[in-house]
Design a protein around this motif. Structure first.
Motif, PDB file in Angstrom:
ATOM      1  N   ILE A  49     -10.133   8.188   8.400  1.00  0.00           N
ATOM      2  CA  ILE A  49      -9.854   9.073   9.540  1.00  0.00           C
ATOM      3  C   ILE A  49      -8.669   8.517  10.323  1.00  0.00           C
ATOM      4  O   ILE A  49      -7.741   9.237  10.682  1.00  0.00           O
ATOM      5  N   LYS A  50      -8.681   7.188  10.528  1.00  0.00           N
ATOM      6  CA  LYS A  50      -7.576   6.569  11.261  1.00  0.00           C
ATOM      7  C   LYS A  50      -6.262   6.757  10.510  1.00  0.00           C
ATOM      8  O   LYS A  50      -5.238   7.098  11.099  1.00  0.00           O
ATOM      9  N   GLY A  51      -6.312   6.554   9.202  1.00  0.00           N
ATOM     10  CA  GLY A  51      -5.106   6.661   8.391  1.00  0.00           C
ATOM     11  C   GLY A  51      -4.477   8.046   8.483  1.00  0.00           C
ATOM     12  O   GLY A  51      -3.286   8.175   8.751  1.00  0.00           O
ATOM     13  N   GLY A  52      -5.299   9.061   8.302  1.00  0.00           N
ATOM     14  CA  GLY A  52      -4.795  10.432   8.376  1.00  0.00           C
ATOM     15  C   GLY A  52      -4.297  10.763   9.774  1.00  0.00           C
ATOM     16  O   GLY A  52      -3.226  11.335   9.955  1.00  0.00           O
TER      17      GLY A  52
ATOM     18  N   GLY C  76       1.539  -2.943 -19.018  1.00  0.00           N
ATOM     19  CA  GLY C  76       2.922  -3.046 -18.561  1.00  0.00           C
ATOM     20  C   GLY C  76       3.309  -2.018 -17.505  1.00  0.00           C
ATOM     21  O   GLY C  76       4.460  -1.967 -17.085  1.00  0.00           O
ATOM     22  N   LEU C  77       2.345  -1.198 -17.065  1.00  0.00           N
ATOM     23  CA  LEU C  77       2.693  -0.154 -16.089  1.00  0.00           C
ATOM     24  C   LEU C  77       2.866  -0.738 -14.694  1.00  0.00           C
ATOM     25  O   LEU C  77       2.015  -1.507 -14.227  1.00  0.00           O
ATOM     26  N   PRO C  78       3.923  -0.353 -14.010  1.00  0.00           N
ATOM     27  CA  PRO C  78       4.070  -0.806 -12.625  1.00  0.00           C
ATOM     28  C   PRO C  78       3.013  -0.148 -11.721  1.00  0.00           C
ATOM     29  O   PRO C  78       2.762   1.046 -11.844  1.00  0.00           O
ATOM     30  N   ILE C  79       2.403  -0.960 -10.873  1.00  0.00           N
ATOM     31  CA  ILE C  79       1.381  -0.456  -9.951  1.00  0.00           C
ATOM     32  C   ILE C  79       1.783  -0.789  -8.520  1.00  0.00           C
ATOM     33  O   ILE C  79       2.007  -1.963  -8.188  1.00  0.00           O
ATOM     34  N   LEU C  80       1.875   0.218  -7.687  1.00  0.00           N
ATOM     35  CA  LEU C  80       2.157   0.014  -6.265  1.00  0.00           C
ATOM     36  C   LEU C  80       0.863   0.202  -5.500  1.00  0.00           C
ATOM     37  O   LEU C  80       0.129   1.163  -5.755  1.00  0.00           O
ATOM     38  N   VAL C  81       0.570  -0.706  -4.568  1.00  0.00           N
ATOM     39  CA  VAL C  81      -0.637  -0.512  -3.761  1.00  0.00           C
ATOM     40  C   VAL C  81      -0.253   0.002  -2.382  1.00  0.00           C
ATOM     41  O   VAL C  81       0.806  -0.329  -1.852  1.00  0.00           O
ATOM     42  N   LEU C  82      -1.139   0.829  -1.835  1.00  0.00           N
ATOM     43  CA  LEU C  82      -0.954   1.333  -0.469  1.00  0.00           C
ATOM     44  C   LEU C  82      -1.644   0.351   0.468  1.00  0.00           C
ATOM     45  O   LEU C  82      -2.835   0.091   0.332  1.00  0.00           O
ATOM     46  N   THR C  83      -0.883  -0.237   1.386  1.00  0.00           N
ATOM     47  CA  THR C  83      -1.494  -1.187   2.317  1.00  0.00           C
ATOM     48  C   THR C  83      -1.155  -0.781   3.735  1.00  0.00           C
ATOM     49  O   THR C  83      -0.291   0.051   3.964  1.00  0.00           O
ATOM     50  N   THR C  84      -1.854  -1.407   4.674  1.00  0.00           N
ATOM     51  CA  THR C  84      -1.478  -1.201   6.065  1.00  0.00           C
ATOM     52  C   THR C  84      -0.822  -2.473   6.562  1.00  0.00           C
ATOM     53  O   THR C  84      -1.112  -3.561   6.075  1.00  0.00           O
ATOM     54  N   GLU C  85       0.042  -2.295   7.521  1.00  0.00           N
ATOM     55  CA  GLU C  85       0.817  -3.387   8.076  1.00  0.00           C
ATOM     56  C   GLU C  85      -0.083  -4.510   8.568  1.00  0.00           C
ATOM     57  O   GLU C  85       0.220  -5.680   8.454  1.00  0.00           O
ATOM     58  N   SER C  86      -1.254  -4.093   9.103  1.00  0.00           N
ATOM     59  CA  SER C  86      -2.098  -5.049   9.809  1.00  0.00           C
ATOM     60  C   SER C  86      -2.858  -5.972   8.862  1.00  0.00           C
ATOM     61  O   SER C  86      -3.561  -6.848   9.313  1.00  0.00           O
TER      62      SER C  86
END
Lengths: 741, 156, 121
Positions: A49-52, C76-86
């Motif tokens: 919820i925060k992300g969206g 061999g596939l490139p994987i990008l992860v979604l992260t948060t800054e914190s």
């Protein structure tokens, strides 16, 4: 709709699901289930919820969700104990979060005071745990611009609205005119699917590169480890960029390679950068507004750079994909569209489904019309035409069932709102309540779901407020302090049944009776059975609460609930045992679109009686009909007597009462168990009919539930059985007590 | 039906459909008219005023039919194949008006509409919004918003 | 012919956003709702780049990455992860599991495209 708006709508929809998951998870934790996956799911709900919310710039929602998330994260990490007070606080926080979501949707604004108080409570909870859990301000989120504007590099000087190109002030040390990069990948770099080619490509975006491969470390083929890294590169980059820019190209491989970056040319030979003083001096100089020509020049200057950037992006993408064989990388349309795994669903605009349902309704009518025409033209039952028509009817019915199934939904969406309601009423009445729900997976047509919410809400309010005793009263009565409210849904004979029961004190019948007498609703001498007394609750204007509480006293009485249910072909009944509790049972048709009916004739009119309320049909003998009082007649059905209602007379279609011996009687029953015999002229047969609203173009008609269109193309009316029984009650000579008069 | 074109003096002209009911002539705004169809027998509704003839099937929708002349307090029509039904929009509803015949499509400007003469009759006041004098005929401009039975009164 | 990107996220909102941004930039998109589903989708489609969320039900992003890196066909596939800054710790753990790179949420379409460009072979 704008794609971002559409995603926003999806987001709010998803929020409802996440809020439900959140609440369900917290309630599981409350009962002592401390499965780590539940804590995880709860955390994930708030996190999503925060992300969206962040992506859409919904700041108040983000702030609250952030504090809530922080507390949940502490709990997840085991730094915060899963105590009952903590979980209870989180349940309240989940209610608040739900309010913030509603507020973000432009509904009722959230209660700021309550929100701040809860945030403080949540923060206090985490402060005991660890220092890092303090409510740090959430990162400044940005709304994601729509995908239609690719490629504007954020560090490219861009003219502002009036066309001034901002000056770039460089406060870094003057850059080198080039860099020598020595780069030795470790095997980990390749294991993580990083590669040298994209890295060099990144460097080439900064400026021209001279790439030198050093393969000296490469061993003989027979001793070579295919997983190991043996090569290194020296790259000379000619660009006046900063060292950081070069370093940034290697961000993803940091730690997986040896990297040295050295300035190629002495700093002194680099072109002098503008110093701050001269920039400021230039900025202070008054400059005339740009002429049209100048603006055009600025636009020309900027626009090509945008296009070039786009071209590069495209070129990059296509050159990359050309490395792969065509067939290998081409997913089919179905795969690229939607996931095919555990949630293989598609979302369809409801209007489209409704349109389909309407069309199938027309198909049913047309099929019936066709069948009737063919039958009238004298084809034999066994003729191929008739057999083909039978198949068509079968198919039509199956299509209709399948289409209706599209719109069927579990009642879960309504049930999910109830726990919060119960919590709030419990809080304001000081009662202790445990809610038990059953059958949330029971499916019913969407149109019915929408109409279930209000009656259920009201019945639950009523059960907590009037049904359950206070903890002290319960203890005194030898019951556990905590009362139980049970909410159940089930299918029974083609209808959905919702039961709300409590283990409270039951209906206080002497008191109900006295109130009804005081309000002039019944005669003081009236002899009423227990059931009849219970049903007094449904009389307009009846309220048993000695003080008007702000929970039940919201202007809606049980009579309104009953009437709104009746309008939908629904019924409601009560069963109560003193000292043990009450059960309210309401039932509704599974769909408001079609109905199984018995087609009958009254005079020259054709009518439809809902099959669900019919017990049996009878051909009365003259001796079965008895007069009761001056006008009323009853029909003897085995050992019981049911009031005989001449449908034609009640609907005002004939003055003279019909002769029962010349007609047929339909024995019907309403939800309260009241029976009546409806006198009609003939019965044509049973048929599924498509329900057409009378209110859409006209208004509610007493005694009539809705209309339908028959095979001959004419409109036939659908009898509202309960209302017809009630209409009869308007007669002054009514032999029994009429409830809903 | 022969449309008579009246000269247009102003831009604010509008088109009206005129019809006969009983021995009088009326007109309604053409924007309120969806279609005109022949009479088909209606299914009578119980507990409704006499001017509600009943409901008919209009391509799957249930359409209430109001005997226009009777609604204005005049004798009910005895519907036959010669009668026509003007299907009109009234708010979000579709309502059929049973009338004798549709006569003209008129183009009028607001200055051609004369105020309704002050008569004591309630139904006239409720439905007639003005009078048009065209070729010696008196045509009443009617408003349809109160043509259905009063729902508020019903619910009270 | 354009590049196919597999996106894995349990949030429908995030999946829709990724889809909008990626399709707007001319990529083909296949989607999965969690790590396990991601492995299934991977087996039947052939993406050139994967973008995955970390915290998901059934199988999280770490488990998914490790699964891919163990697969003969797809490692061999490139994987990008979604992260948060914190949360820098999460990024490090993802790298340890074998992530190729990362995208910091909330992302702009440009950042997304740039990250893909930086890992696509």
């Amino acid at each position: 709709m704008d794609p971002m708006e559409q995603i926003k709508a999806t987001f709010f929809q998803e929020c409802q699901e996440l809020l439900a998951d959140l609440e369900a998870g917290l309630m599981a934790l409350e009962t002592g289930d401390n499965d780590p996956e539940i804590v995880n799911a709860v955390f994930r709900a708030v996190h999503s919820i925060k992300g969206g919310a962040g992506a859409f710039g919904l700041e108040e929602l983000v702030s609250f969700a952030h504090v809530f998330e922080t507390a949940l994260d502490e709990m997840r990490a085991g730094r915060l104990a899963m105590s009952t007070p903590a979980v209870k606080l989180m349940l309240r926080a989940s209610d608040m979060l739900s309010d913030h979501v509603s507020a973000a949707q432009g509904q009722t604004p959230a209660d700021e005071q309550r929100s701040s108080a809860l945030m403080a409570e949540l923060a206090a909870l985490t402060q005991d745990g660890s220092a890092s859990a303090a409510a740090e301000p959430p990162p400044a989120f940005i709304a994601v611009p729509s995908a239609a504007s690719p490629g504007l590099d954020s560090d490219e000087p861009v003219p502002d609205e009036i066309g001034f190109v901002p000056l770039r002030v460089n406060l870094d040390p003057p850059p080198a005119s080039g860099w020598r990069i020595c780069f030795t990948p470790a095997s980990d770099l390749y294991a993580k699917a990083n590669d040298v080619t994209p890295l060099v490509r990144e460097l080439e975006r900064l400026g021209p590169c001279a790439v030198h491969l050093n393969a000296e470390g490469l061993p003989d083929l027979d001793v070579m480890d295919p997983e190991a890294a043996y090569l290194n590169w020296t790259i000379d980059l000619s660009a006046d960029c900063s060292r950081d820019a070069v370093q940034a190209a290697f961000e993803f491989v940091d730690g997986d390679c040896d990297l040295t970056i050295e300035a190629l040319v002495p700093v002194s030979q680099a072109p002098p950068a503008m110093d701050l003083e001269s920039v400021l001096a230039q900025a202070r100089m008054p400059s005339p507004p740009p002429s049209d020509g100048e603006i055009q020049a600025i636009i020309d200057q900027v626009v090509p750079s945008v296009q070039v950037h786009m071209d590069q992006t495209k070129a990059g993408a296509s050159s990359v994909s050309s490395d792969h064989p065509q067939g290998d990388a081409a997913p089919d349309a179905a795969r690229s569209g939607q996931p095919s795994g555990p949630q293989a669903t598609i979302r369809v605009d409801l209007d489209r489904v409704d349109r389909l349902i309407d069309l199938v309704g027309e198909l049913v009518i047309n099929q019936a019309m066709l069948a009737q025409r063919v039958a009238e033209s004298g084809f034999a039952r066994s003729s191929t035409v008739m057999v083909g028509l039978d198949d068509l009817e079968q198919l039509t019915r199956e299509i209709q069932d399948s289409v209706m199934a599209i719109r069927a939904q579990p009642v879960k969406s309504v049930f999910q709102r109830i726990p919060r309601l119960v919590r709030e009423i419990a809080l304001s009445t000081g009662k202790r309540v445990r809610l038990v729900t059953e059958g949330e997976g029971t499916e019913v047509d969407k149109t019915v779901i929408e109409r279930l919410s209000d009656p259920i809400t009201h019945m639950i309010r009523n059960a907590v407020d009037h049904g359950l005793e206070t903890p002290a009263e319960r203890v005194a009565a030898g019951k556990p302090e905590e009362g139980v409210i049970r909410l159940a849904a089930l299918h029974r004979s083609g209808r959905i049944v919702i039961e709300v029961s409590d283990d409270g004190k039951g209906i206080n019948r002497p008191r109900v009776r006295q109130i009804a007498i005081d309000k002039g609703l019944i005669d003081p001498d009236a002899q009423l059975t227990d059931d009849e007394i219970d049903n007094l609750l449904f009389l307009p204007g009846f309220s048993t609460a000695s003080t008007i509480s702000n929970i039940s006293g919201r202007g809606v009485g049980m009579d309104v609930v009953k009437r709104s249910l009746q309008a939908l072909g629904g019924r409601i009944a009560i069963a109560s045992t003193p000292g043990q509790g009450s059960t309210f049972t309401m039932s509704l048709p599974l769909t408001l679109a079609v109905l199984d009916g018995m087609v009958v004739t009254v005079g020259d009119q054709t009518l439809v009686a809902p099959l669900t309320s019919i017990i049996e049909t009878l051909q009365p003998k003259p001796s079965d009909v008895r007069l009761l009082g001056p006008q009323s007649r009853v029909l003897a059905v085995r050992d019981t007597y049911a009031p005989l209602i001449d449908v034609g007379a009640v609907l005002g279609w004939r003055e003279q009462a019909a002769n029962p011996a010349e007609g047929v009687c339909i024995l019907v029953e309403n939800e309260a168990g009241g029976r009546a015999a409806l006198l009609v002229d003939t019965i044509q047969g049973q048929r599924q009919v498509v329900i057409k609203s009378l209110e859409a173009n006209f208004q509610d008609v007493p005694g009539i539930a809705a209309a339908t269109i028959l095979g001959d193309g004419r409109v036939a009316l659908i009898i509202d059985v309960d209302a017809v029984i009630a209409l009869r009650g308007k007669s002054p000579a009514s032999p029994t007590f009429a409830l809903a008069s | 039906m022969i449309p008579t074109k009246t000269p247009v003096s102003e831009e604010s002209s509008r088109e009206l459909v005129s019809f006969r009911a009983g021995d009088q002539e009326y007109c309604v705004d053409i924007m309120a008219v969806r279609e005109i169809r022949g009479w088909t027998p209606a299914t009578p509704l119980p507990q409704t005023p006499s001017y509600v003839c009943g409901v008919i099937n209009l391509r799957g929708a249930v359409l209430p039919i109001v005997d226009f002349n009777n609604r204005l307090g005049r004798p009910p029509a005895e519907p036959s194949a010669r009668h026509v039904i003007i299907v009109t929009h009234i708010g979000s509803r579709l309502v059929g008006l049973l009338v004798d015949a549709v006569s003209d499509i008129l183009t009028v400007t607001s200055d051609m509409v004369q105020p309704t003469p002050d008569v004591a009759c309630d139904t006239v006041r409720a439905f007639v919004r003005g009078i048009l004098a065209i070729d010696g005929r008196m045509i009443s401009l009617v408003a349809l918003d109160r043509i259905l039975p009063d729902i508020e009164a019903e619910a009270a | 012919m354009s590049l196919t990107v597999l996106t894995i996220d349990d949030s429908r909102t995030m999946r829709d956003m990724l889809m909008l941004a990626l399709q707007g930039a001319g990529f083909n998109v296949v989607q999965a709702v969690d790590g396990l589903h991601g492995l299934e989708v991977l087996a039947e489609s052939d993406p050139q780049v994967i973008i995955t969320d970390i915290n998901m039900p059934r199988m999280d992003g770490f488990g998914f990455i490790e699964g891919v890196r163990r697969s003969e066909r797809h490692r061999g596939l490139p994987i990008l992860v979604l992260t948060t800054e914190s949360d820098p710790a999460k990024k490090d753990r993802a790298r340890q599991a074998g992530a190729t790179g990362w995208i910091v949420k909330p992302f702009s379409p440009d950042k997304l495209v740039e990250a893909i460009r930086r890992v696509a072979a």
